[in-house]
Write an enzyme that holds these catalytic residues in place. Sequence first.
Site: not given
Ligand code: SAH
Length: 220
Positions: A70
């Site tokens: 992010s």
């Molecule tokens: N928190 C991260 C950004 C994550 S991007 C940061 O600090 O940069 C979003 C993440 O959510 C991805 O890794 C994706 O695989 C995960 N994701 C999507 N759907 C999900 C679900 N149902 N349960 C758990 N993780 C999920």
Amino acid sequence: MKENQIRGIGMTSERTRGRLIQRLRDMGIKNEQVLATILNTPRHLFVDEALASRAYEDTALPIGQGQTISQPYIVARMTELLLQGEHLQHVLEVGTGCGYQTTILSHLVDKVYTVERLEQLLQQAGRRFHQLRLRNIRTQHSDGGWGWEAHAPYDGIIVTAAPTDIPEPLLQQLAPGARLVIPVGADRQQSLAVITRTPEGFEQVNHEAVTFVPLVRGRA
Ligand code: SAH
């Protein structure tokens, strides 16, 4: 990740990090604890080496498997909205990804429970937590749309992928008075919502428009 990597690049990029913090201030981030934590967290360790030089730009970057780290502003904003100046004990994060947001949270709350559906990303993130000696993080490989019942209720829940509708289990796993910070909406039309559990039910406030990867069902 070696010790000199943690310190070395971190030291040389101090000025670059300072510029990032100034930008976050200019964009309206006010929580000094959040700003200090971002300043002191080596974001370059959460991206591929080829992208390390861009790690302190205020931008999302690819982390593989179609996912992103992010944008620092969004991490700061969501963290600020989650904390609202309070001390939180147990926080659930859905969407560990590279683990950057998790790491920021781990310095600001007592304990972070984080759930990720992609096993490979979760394993990588787990290695980073270990190397950074973060001992207050528990991880689980599962579909975070179900929350993490075993440790509920939470003093706060943060979701870093966007569902079209708010998953009911997440609401149910909020402690009284606790907040859920979550991007909600279809592709490119999401808004950052804060839902508070009140004695009467739930109160929702929508903040700015955001762009997150979708919350996907099931694990892989
Ligand atoms: N928190 C991260 C950004 C994550 S991007 C940061 O600090 O940069 C979003 C993440 O959510 C991805 O890794 C994706 O695989 C995960 N994701 C999507 N759907 C999900 C679900 N149902 N349960 C758990 N993780 C999920």
